[in-house]
Design a protein around this motif. Structure first.
Motif, PDB file in Angstrom:
ATOM      1  N   ARG A 212       0.823  -1.204   0.000  1.00  0.00           N
ATOM      2  CA  ARG A 212       0.000   0.000   0.000  1.00  0.00           C
ATOM      3  C   ARG A 212       0.858   1.255   0.000  1.00  0.00           C
ATOM      4  O   ARG A 212       0.539   2.251  -0.655  1.00  0.00           O
ATOM      5  CB  ARG A 212      -0.920   0.031   1.220  1.00  0.00           C
ATOM      6  CG  ARG A 212      -2.134  -0.875   1.129  1.00  0.00           C
ATOM      7  CD  ARG A 212      -3.099  -0.555   2.262  1.00  0.00           C
ATOM      8  NE  ARG A 212      -3.666   0.782   2.123  1.00  0.00           N
ATOM      9  CZ  ARG A 212      -4.186   1.469   3.126  1.00  0.00           C
ATOM     10  NH1 ARG A 212      -4.190   0.972   4.356  1.00  0.00           N
ATOM     11  NH2 ARG A 212      -4.698   2.662   2.931  1.00  0.00           N
ATOM     12  N   LEU A 213       1.956   1.202   0.720  1.00  0.00           N
ATOM     13  CA  LEU A 213       2.840   2.363   0.801  1.00  0.00           C
ATOM     14  C   LEU A 213       3.504   2.637  -0.541  1.00  0.00           C
ATOM     15  O   LEU A 213       3.566   3.786  -0.993  1.00  0.00           O
ATOM     16  CB  LEU A 213       3.888   2.139   1.888  1.00  0.00           C
ATOM     17  CG  LEU A 213       3.362   2.109   3.320  1.00  0.00           C
ATOM     18  CD1 LEU A 213       4.445   1.648   4.287  1.00  0.00           C
ATOM     19  CD2 LEU A 213       2.846   3.488   3.725  1.00  0.00           C
ATOM     20  N   VAL A 214       4.007   1.600  -1.196  1.00  0.00           N
ATOM     21  CA  VAL A 214       4.656   1.796  -2.495  1.00  0.00           C
ATOM     22  C   VAL A 214       3.664   2.363  -3.506  1.00  0.00           C
ATOM     23  O   VAL A 214       3.978   3.287  -4.264  1.00  0.00           O
ATOM     24  CB  VAL A 214       5.273   0.476  -2.997  1.00  0.00           C
ATOM     25  CG1 VAL A 214       5.737   0.629  -4.446  1.00  0.00           C
ATOM     26  CG2 VAL A 214       6.448   0.061  -2.118  1.00  0.00           C
ATOM     27  N   ALA A 215       2.442   1.837  -3.509  1.00  0.00           N
ATOM     28  CA  ALA A 215       1.424   2.331  -4.442  1.00  0.00           C
ATOM     29  C   ALA A 215       1.114   3.807  -4.204  1.00  0.00           C
ATOM     30  O   ALA A 215       0.867   4.564  -5.158  1.00  0.00           O
ATOM     31  CB  ALA A 215       0.154   1.497  -4.310  1.00  0.00           C
ATOM     32  N   ALA A 216       1.135   4.221  -2.945  1.00  0.00           N
ATOM     33  CA  ALA A 216       0.832   5.621  -2.623  1.00  0.00           C
ATOM     34  C   ALA A 216       1.890   6.573  -3.168  1.00  0.00           C
ATOM     35  O   ALA A 216       1.609   7.756  -3.404  1.00  0.00           O
ATOM     36  CB  ALA A 216       0.711   5.792  -1.108  1.00  0.00           C
ATOM     37  N   TYR A 217       3.112   6.078  -3.382  1.00  0.00           N
ATOM     38  CA  TYR A 217       4.204   6.918  -3.869  1.00  0.00           C
ATOM     39  C   TYR A 217       4.616   6.577  -5.299  1.00  0.00           C
ATOM     40  O   TYR A 217       5.630   7.073  -5.784  1.00  0.00           O
ATOM     41  CB  TYR A 217       5.401   6.809  -2.914  1.00  0.00           C
ATOM     42  CG  TYR A 217       5.100   7.411  -1.565  1.00  0.00           C
ATOM     43  CD1 TYR A 217       5.363   8.751  -1.298  1.00  0.00           C
ATOM     44  CD2 TYR A 217       4.505   6.646  -0.567  1.00  0.00           C
ATOM     45  CE1 TYR A 217       5.058   9.316  -0.069  1.00  0.00           C
ATOM     46  CE2 TYR A 217       4.188   7.202   0.674  1.00  0.00           C
ATOM     47  CZ  TYR A 217       4.465   8.527   0.909  1.00  0.00           C
ATOM     48  OH  TYR A 217       4.155   9.087   2.115  1.00  0.00           O
ATOM     49  N   ASP A 218       3.822   5.739  -5.954  1.00  0.00           N
ATOM     50  CA  ASP A 218       4.067   5.415  -7.361  1.00  0.00           C
ATOM     51  C   ASP A 218       2.713   5.176  -8.025  1.00  0.00           C
ATOM     52  O   ASP A 218       2.410   4.071  -8.481  1.00  0.00           O
ATOM     53  CB  ASP A 218       4.963   4.173  -7.473  1.00  0.00           C
ATOM     54  CG  ASP A 218       5.478   3.956  -8.888  1.00  0.00           C
ATOM     55  OD1 ASP A 218       5.365   4.887  -9.712  1.00  0.00           O
ATOM     56  OD2 ASP A 218       5.989   2.858  -9.174  1.00  0.00           O
TER      57      ASP A 218
END
Length: 336
Positions: A212-218
């Motif tokens: 979820r964190l990676v998706a929020a920044y990519d």
């Protein structure tokens, strides 16, 4: 073999009256000279970068903004009751001041002091806010809030009038962009700016599923990629750079040891370029580290605040436990 791109039109020398920020030049030249190349995240925010960040807050994957906005909607009245509806609200890194509107509606007699590094964006945001709150006293400050800021407020008060309470506002989990050591330094700097007895309302993102964190920044729409790449365009424009922007790609990754998302700009192949007359080279796959976004557990948040001289007095979160909105106070007993 190194690829050297021709200098595009948008990187033509800027007109003579323009003087680039010497701190920007120093940070870029020093950062690009390190084995792990880096540029401090604060230089994202020229006019275009500030606009792109506001666009990021609207993408579906970026949950922090809408979650924090809901928390502010639910708890701003409690903040006003605890601090005082007539407080001086000092926002560190104010941006568009969108979230601030919710807080100010609960504090109708407040004075608002937005601090931002981008003067042009600051002026636009203040004009928009004044239109919504015609009676609001706004005292904008163009400054780097990473250091103590001398606030342009009255030094004396009419006889019998008490000093207004001070409320610092630091939303967006911006504290997560800093290493823990630098975050503590900033919290101490804020305490110095605001003074003894002040309150601080701060948003902090919680640790969660790395996917979820990676998706929020990519994000799938590529808005964060444009935001990251804009830093290279700013370097070219303001520092006479010849960086081949098209030869870089945006990269977001989770660093489990440090508990943070990292943003990088990765060279697609070996390249050469100049910045301010200084030559640089990068191998294919090499990166420029542009931002950290640390994520914290609730206990870690309290420890971080205490180390910076603040005592947590209220801690609110959403039903999913994604984000924290914390009210803290600078008390005498918190001094080291």
């Amino acid at each position: 073999m190194y690829f050297t791109a021709p200098r595009p039109e948008e990187t033509s020398p800027v007109p003579a009256p323009f003087q680039p920020d010497p701190a920007f030049r120093a940070d870029v030249l020093q950062g690009l000279s390190q084995p792990q190349k880096s540029v401090p995240a604060r230089w994202f925010y020229d006019m275009r970068g500030s606009q792109l960040f506001e666009a990021i807050t609207q993408v579906p994957e970026y949950y922090p903004t809408r979650t924090e906005a809901a928390l502010l909607q639910a708890h701003s009245a409690a903040v006003a009751e605890r601090v005082g509806a007539e407080a001086t609200v000092v926002e560190f890194g104010s941006g568009s001041s969108i979230k601030t509107r919710t807080l100010l509606r609960a504090m109708p007699r407040a004075t608002y002091v937005p601090i931002d590094i981008c003067g042009e964006f600051l002026d636009e945001a203040c004009a928009a806010l004044q239109g919504l709150f015609p009676a609001l006293r706004i005292v904008p400050v163009e400054a780097n809030f990473m250091n103590p800021v001398k606030l342009p407020l009255p030094q004396s008060l009419p006889h019998g009038e008490e000093a207004r309470p001070m409320l610092g506002f630091f939303p967006g989990s911006t504290i997560g962009n800093l290493t823990p050591v630098a975050a503590v330094d900033l919290l101490r700097s804020m305490r110095e700016t605001l003074g003894e007895g002040a309150h601080l309302l701060i948003g902090m993102d919680r640790a969660k599923d790395p996917a979820r964190l990676v998706a929020a920044y990519d994000d799938a729409g590529g808005v964060t990629a444009l935001f990251n790449l804009n830093l290279l365009q700013r370097i070219n424009r303001e520092l006479g750079g010849s960086i081949p922007v098209g030869e870089f790609r945006h990269l977001a990754r989770w660093n489990p040891e440090a508990g943070r998302i990292e943003m990088h700009l990765q060279a697609r192949r070996a390249i050469r370029f100049e910045v301010d007359g200084h030559p640089f080279r990068m191998e294919g796959g090499e990166t420029i580290h542009t931002e950290n976004c640390h994520k914290y557990l609730p206990g870690e948040m309290r420890v971080l605040l205490a180390a910076g001289g603040w005592r947590e007095t209220e801690h609110w979160t959403d039903p999913q436990g994604d984000f924290s909105l914390i009210l803290a106070r600078a008390d005498i007993e918190q001094e080291a």
